[in-house]
Design an enzyme around this catalytic site. Structure first.
Site, PDB file in Angstrom:
ATOM      1  N   GLU A 164      60.572  50.512  77.690  1.00  0.00           N
ATOM      2  CA  GLU A 164      60.858  51.950  77.660  1.00  0.00           C
ATOM      3  C   GLU A 164      61.882  52.278  76.589  1.00  0.00           C
ATOM      4  O   GLU A 164      63.026  51.814  76.664  1.00  0.00           O
ATOM      5  CB  GLU A 164      61.401  52.405  79.021  1.00  0.00           C
ATOM      6  N   GLU A 175      61.297  61.739  88.100  1.00  0.00           N
ATOM      7  CA  GLU A 175      62.689  61.310  88.291  1.00  0.00           C
ATOM      8  C   GLU A 175      63.628  62.518  88.258  1.00  0.00           C
ATOM      9  O   GLU A 175      64.522  62.600  87.415  1.00  0.00           O
ATOM     10  CB  GLU A 175      63.105  60.341  87.182  1.00  0.00           C
TER      11      GLU A 175
END
Lengths: 296, 296
Positions: free
Chosen positions: A158, A252
């Site tokens: 990521e 998130e």
């Protein structure tokens, strides 16, 4: 369990941090909010048993994914051989956790080099050290990738924003790193929160990663619930559809709507109100734009 | 010199850091790129003489503005009386520099509390400390504001993103702080780079600040040249027009298009190519949308 197209999940940090067995009661609540899975932070040894988490989550109708936590003592980019070895050992232990929990993906800033959350300021580095960092990270990811491949787990690299790491900030950089590692068990994951700060064109960046994309996190520019910021979700969904991305998408929304002056915004804090309806609305919103993109 | 409506300028960091007399030859180049002013970092004592800078800049057809540099040793939010006093002394010295340079504005994170660039991680703080920090900052800005008012200088409070400070992240918070200080010489400045990470709706945030806005920085989401990212400039320009904002607008395109893996992106670096044409295009782009917004 068989994975449907673009299952939608939520990160455990939206509810609690650290997350322990005392929070397993939240799995049915996540499911009731429309979640297909929960993305858990890889537990530290004393936090929870991954098999126990799997049992409770599966019973609630959820599968599990894992996100790594890196720090200065387990940093794949480090020139300190002990720190580098600890990072490889951590990634392999994370694969074991995922395997025990029936999780197919372990993602995050696998390469290390944390900045603000490690209390480290960005500093210039010379070209030899830049190349040496890449070599250390690539070699470490090859070892961890081989370990993951044997266990049916995929590692997802990521990119983070410039303030959270100085190693990998762009989708194209994560794809370059994944190509260098050259393991079928190592791919790319993208998070629109970070992309919003770094990319020229978010949909174009997604399209360029293409089939290397193995995980996705759908977050508003400020990490609030979807639709409360300015990310162009229809365009993101069309890009995901264009590359045939069928993998998981994590929400998130762990920014609290705390508008008090002098309250640290980057510091994690627990929710102060029941956010289940907001989370359910984010999932409905996302499913709606994904559907529209698929039929467009 | 008389200020025209929405003069456009550039931050000195786009060319050099530190900026010294050896860089004064750049003022005519800035002017040739369409700039009306240069925003300089407040010089450290050994960097340059503000009157000399004024002479050269004015001769080139530019006026000057100043941006503060805070750090852990001059932090208005600090509980350490010496650090707090040093921050007030620094702001007053910055006003003296501005005054000597004929500059009307000194802006930036006047309140202190730096995070990533000071190598400090965000940490939770309790409610008493949150309130105490606000009181210390407010009191310090009142002292510096009174000093500035006597010298015809305006202090501009700039919210930064969550990773650069844990004191003031939102336009509404900067406006709240300015209201608490209650000095005609203390206003708000906004930077779209930070807003892109924190605000729900950038134009709405500008409109809500309204007449308290005294300075503006127009930056792409990733700090590249205007038009290379996703900021909605037409909407920003309409919001500025709606509040009647006639003040300066600074361009800070000091992100280099360095896409190398493992090259620190948040770390300042000098330009590697002549960017004058890119800067001129950004200014033309911005003047175009400001014109369109004014006639809309």
């Amino acid at each position: 369990m068989r994975m449907k197209r673009n299952p939608i999940g939520v990160i455990s940090m939206s509810y609690a941090r650290p997350f322990g067995p005392e929070h397993f009661f939240l799995f049915p609540r996540m499911r009731a909010s429309g979640m297909d899975f929960c993305e858990l932070l890889v537990p530290e040894p004393d936090e929870f048993d991954p098999e126990a988490a799997r049992t409770v989550a599966n019973a609630a109708g959820l599968f599990l994914l894992f996100a790594v936590r890196v720090n200065a003592s387990r940093d794949l980019s480090s020139p300190d051989p002990a720190v580098h070895a600890a990072a490889i050992a951590y990634l392999c232990a994370a694969v074991d956790v995922a395997s025990a929990a029936g999780a197919r993906i372990v993602g995050g800033p696998l390469y290390g080099s944390p900045l603000v959350f490690a209390g480290r300021a960005p500093m210039p580095i010379g070209e030899p050290e830049r190349a040496a960092r890449i070599a250390r990270v690539t070699e470490g990811l090859r070892v961890a990738g081989a370990y993951a491949a044997e266990r049916g787990v995929t590692l997802a690299i990521e990119p983070l924003n410039r303030f959270e790491t100085d190693f990998c900030n762009l989708a194209a950089q994560a794809a370059e790193l994944a190509r260098a590692v050259a393991s079928a068990a190592v791919g790319v994951m993208l998070d629109t929160f970070h992309m919003n700060m770094e990319e020229d064109d978010l949909p174009a960046a997604i399209r360029a990663v293409g089939s290397a994309l193995v995980h996705f996190q759908a977050n508003e520019n400020h990490r609030g619930f979807l639709g409360t910021g300015h990310i162009d979700w229809a365009a993101i969904a069309r890009a995901l559809a264009a590359i045939g991305y069928a993998g998981p998408i994590t929400l998130e929304p762990f920014r609290r709507r705390d508008r008090r002056l002098s309250a640290p915004l980057a510091q994690w804090r627990p929710p102060e109100v029941d956010e289940d309806a907001d989370l359910a609305a984010s999932a409905a919103f996302l499913r709606g734009v994904l559907h529209a993109a698929a039929v467009a």
